[in-house]
Design a protein around this motif. Structure first.
Motif, PDB file in Angstrom:
ATOM      1  N   MET A 270       0.234  -1.089   0.405  1.00 41.85           N
ATOM      2  CA  MET A 270       0.336   0.237  -0.196  1.00 41.85           C
ATOM      3  C   MET A 270       1.384   1.526  -0.256  1.00 41.85           C
ATOM      4  N   LEU A 271       1.753   1.111   0.873  1.00 40.05           N
ATOM      5  CA  LEU A 271       2.705   2.474   0.609  1.00 40.05           C
ATOM      6  C   LEU A 271       3.758   2.717  -0.239  1.00 40.05           C
ATOM      7  N   TYR A 272       4.169   2.064  -0.509  1.00 42.04           N
ATOM      8  CA  TYR A 272       4.624   1.170  -2.389  1.00 42.04           C
ATOM      9  C   TYR A 272       3.260   2.107  -3.811  1.00 42.04           C
ATOM     10  N   TYR A 273       2.637   2.142  -3.067  1.00 38.59           N
ATOM     11  CA  TYR A 273       1.733   2.323  -4.809  1.00 38.59           C
ATOM     12  C   TYR A 273       1.550   3.635  -4.170  1.00 38.59           C
ATOM     13  N   LEU A 274       0.727   4.794  -3.541  1.00 38.36           N
ATOM     14  CA  LEU A 274       0.826   5.707  -2.933  1.00 38.36           C
ATOM     15  C   LEU A 274       2.162   6.809  -3.013  1.00 38.36           C
ATOM     16  N   TYR A 275       3.040   5.546  -2.734  1.00 38.00           N
ATOM     17  CA  TYR A 275       4.742   6.837  -2.919  1.00 38.00           C
ATOM     18  C   TYR A 275       4.941   7.196  -4.771  1.00 38.00           C
ATOM     19  N   ALA A 276       4.829   5.338  -5.423  1.00 42.01           N
ATOM     20  CA  ALA A 276       5.003   5.756  -6.525  1.00 42.01           C
ATOM     21  C   ALA A 276       4.049   6.171  -7.737  1.00 42.01           C
ATOM     22  N   THR A 277       2.603   6.186  -7.108  1.00 37.38           N
ATOM     23  CA  THR A 277       1.807   6.434  -7.935  1.00 37.38           C
ATOM     24  C   THR A 277       0.737   6.351  -7.475  1.00 37.38           C
TER      25      THR A 277
ATOM     26  N   VAL B  85      -1.297   9.809  -7.837  1.00 35.62           N
ATOM     27  CA  VAL B  85      -2.424  10.078  -7.916  1.00 35.62           C
ATOM     28  C   VAL B  85      -3.910   9.085  -8.393  1.00 35.62           C
ATOM     29  N   ALA B  86      -3.232   7.649  -9.020  1.00 36.15           N
ATOM     30  CA  ALA B  86      -3.625   7.143  -9.466  1.00 36.15           C
ATOM     31  C   ALA B  86      -4.578   6.554  -8.254  1.00 36.15           C
ATOM     32  N   SER B  87      -3.677   5.979  -7.060  1.00 36.26           N
ATOM     33  CA  SER B  87      -4.188   5.494  -5.737  1.00 36.26           C
ATOM     34  C   SER B  87      -4.916   6.495  -5.070  1.00 36.26           C
ATOM     35  N   VAL B  88      -5.035   7.504  -4.853  1.00 33.40           N
ATOM     36  CA  VAL B  88      -6.154   8.583  -4.431  1.00 33.40           C
ATOM     37  C   VAL B  88      -7.100   8.428  -5.532  1.00 33.40           C
ATOM     38  N   ILE B  89      -6.764   8.458  -6.700  1.00 34.87           N
ATOM     39  CA  ILE B  89      -8.589   8.284  -8.018  1.00 34.87           C
ATOM     40  C   ILE B  89      -9.095   6.818  -7.163  1.00 34.87           C
ATOM     41  N   PHE B  90      -8.037   5.945  -6.938  1.00 35.13           N
ATOM     42  CA  PHE B  90      -8.567   4.595  -6.795  1.00 35.13           C
ATOM     43  C   PHE B  90      -9.780   4.554  -5.419  1.00 35.13           C
TER      44      PHE B  90
ATOM     45  N   GLY C 281      -4.003   1.818 -15.405  1.00 36.51           N
ATOM     46  CA  GLY C 281      -3.977   3.899 -13.719  1.00 36.51           C
ATOM     47  C   GLY C 281      -2.802   3.342 -13.231  1.00 36.51           C
ATOM     48  N   PHE C 282      -2.612   2.827 -12.695  1.00 31.10           N
ATOM     49  CA  PHE C 282      -1.275   2.825 -11.906  1.00 31.10           C
ATOM     50  C   PHE C 282      -0.421   2.354 -13.251  1.00 31.10           C
ATOM     51  N   GLY C 283      -0.228   1.799 -13.835  1.00 30.31           N
ATOM     52  CA  GLY C 283       1.513   2.245 -14.924  1.00 30.31           C
ATOM     53  C   GLY C 283       1.384   3.083 -15.343  1.00 30.31           C
ATOM     54  N   LEU C 284      -0.028   3.494 -16.741  1.00 30.01           N
ATOM     55  CA  LEU C 284       0.085   4.647 -16.985  1.00 30.01           C
ATOM     56  C   LEU C 284       1.065   5.735 -16.345  1.00 30.01           C
ATOM     57  N   GLU C 285       0.596   6.329 -14.772  1.00 26.42           N
ATOM     58  CA  GLU C 285       1.241   6.947 -13.967  1.00 26.42           C
ATOM     59  C   GLU C 285       2.956   6.867 -13.870  1.00 26.42           C
ATOM     60  N   ASN C 286       2.862   5.764 -13.642  1.00 27.53           N
ATOM     61  CA  ASN C 286       4.026   5.258 -13.276  1.00 27.53           C
ATOM     62  C   ASN C 286       4.677   5.732 -14.839  1.00 27.53           C
TER      63      ASN C 286
ATOM     64  N   GLN D 227       8.203   8.152 -16.006  1.00 23.94           N
ATOM     65  CA  GLN D 227       9.570   7.582 -16.596  1.00 23.94           C
ATOM     66  C   GLN D 227       9.595   9.172 -17.481  1.00 23.94           C
ATOM     67  N   PHE D 228       8.858   9.454 -18.221  1.00 22.91           N
ATOM     68  CA  PHE D 228       8.752  10.092 -19.169  1.00 22.91           C
ATOM     69  C   PHE D 228       8.865  11.422 -19.455  1.00 22.91           C
ATOM     70  N   SER D 229       8.344  12.432 -17.416  1.00 27.57           N
ATOM     71  CA  SER D 229       8.742  13.093 -17.209  1.00 27.57           C
ATOM     72  C   SER D 229       9.036  13.858 -15.879  1.00 27.57           C
ATOM     73  N   GLY D 230       9.651  12.816 -15.332  1.00 26.24           N
ATOM     74  CA  GLY D 230       9.806  12.984 -13.996  1.00 26.24           C
ATOM     75  C   GLY D 230       8.547  13.346 -12.736  1.00 26.24           C
ATOM     76  N   VAL D 231       9.114  13.720 -12.023  1.00 26.84           N
ATOM     77  CA  VAL D 231       7.390  14.656 -11.510  1.00 26.84           C
ATOM     78  C   VAL D 231       6.641  15.008 -11.022  1.00 26.84           C
ATOM     79  N   LEU D 232       6.892  15.693 -12.580  1.00 29.05           N
ATOM     80  CA  LEU D 232       6.039  15.798 -13.138  1.00 29.05           C
ATOM     81  C   LEU D 232       4.954  15.474 -13.970  1.00 29.05           C
ATOM     82  N   GLY D 233       5.033  13.698 -14.256  1.00 23.80           N
ATOM     83  CA  GLY D 233       4.565  12.969 -14.899  1.00 23.80           C
ATOM     84  C   GLY D 233       3.186  13.007 -13.320  1.00 23.80           C
ATOM     85  N   HIS D 234       3.289  12.332 -13.002  1.00 20.82           N
ATOM     86  CA  HIS D 234       2.662  12.760 -11.608  1.00 20.82           C
ATOM     87  C   HIS D 234       1.025  13.763 -11.736  1.00 20.82           C
TER      88      HIS D 234
END
Length: 209
Positions: A1-8, A10-15, A76-81, A85-92
């Motif tokens: 759970m903590l991994y998802y909140l850290y890595a993704t 936005v997707a975690s909050v939407i989910f 969703g989680f994969g797309l945010e990741n 990868q493409f845009s750094g933190v801006l990707g979120h």
């Protein structure tokens, strides 16, 4: 759970927000009338603009919720990741923008078409989720999925079967689920992805040529 909140995050909050609010209205159905999209009311009272967003956070029943959230979980989680990868933190931020803008764009045809229909209501995250699905496919069209958890199927084929079903359902169903939003959500997802990452077109074509 903590991994998802850290890595993704936005997707975690939407989910979590979509599941939580959907479960709440399942137990408190009087909230449906307040949160569902009602184009007739919105056309006459712009202060109800929030319906566009709240209607995308609630679902008709368990099956509707599970189907949409499983699709969002897979893509969703994969797309945010990928965006990170493409845009750094801006990707979120870009992922959040794609989801929210697609939710709005997917509802515009319905708002126009049903603005004088006082009996029409709709709900569900279908438009935004379809945008996420087709955006994901722009980058990984041949990713393998398990249809019904069993049958292996590439992502691009799943997407078109999913979209075909939704178009068919939009002509047959009278269930307050905005099936039309799937098509316009898919188009919004493709368009926004190309706007954000123009190279995604050549990347997609290279996967099939």
């Amino acid at each position: 759970m903590l991994y998802y909140l850290y890595a993704t995050p936005v997707a975690s909050v939407i989910f979590a927000l979509t599941i939580g609010l959907s479960l709440y209205v399942f137990s408190n159905p009087q909230w449906y009338a307040k949160l569902m999209l009602h184009p007739y009311t919105l056309h006459r009272d712009k202060s109800k603009w929030y319906m566009v967003f709240t209607s995308g956070l609630i679902h008709k029943d368990w099956m509707h919720l599970i189907f949409n959230m499983m699709t969002f979980y897979y893509f969703g989680f994969g797309l945010e990741n990928m965006f990170v990868q493409f845009s750094g933190v801006l990707g979120h931020v870009l992922f959040a923008g794609l989801y929210v803008v697609s939710l709005i764009l997917s509802d515009i045809p319905t708002l126009i078409r049903q603005k004088n229909n006082s009996s029409y209501y709709s709900l569900g995250a279908s438009g935004a989720i379809c945008a996420v699905l087709f955006s994901f496919i722009m980058f990984q069209p041949k990713a393998m999925l398990g249809l019904f958890m069993v049958i292996p199927i590439p992502a691009y084929l799943f997407a078109f079967l999913f979209l075909g079903y939704c178009i068919w359902a939009s002509k047959k169903a009278y269930d307050n689920i905005n099936h039309d939003a799937h098509l316009f959500g898919a188009l919004a997802g493709i368009g926004l992805t190309i706007l954000l990452y123009p190279w995604s077109i050549s990347h997609l074509l290279s996967q099939f040529l």
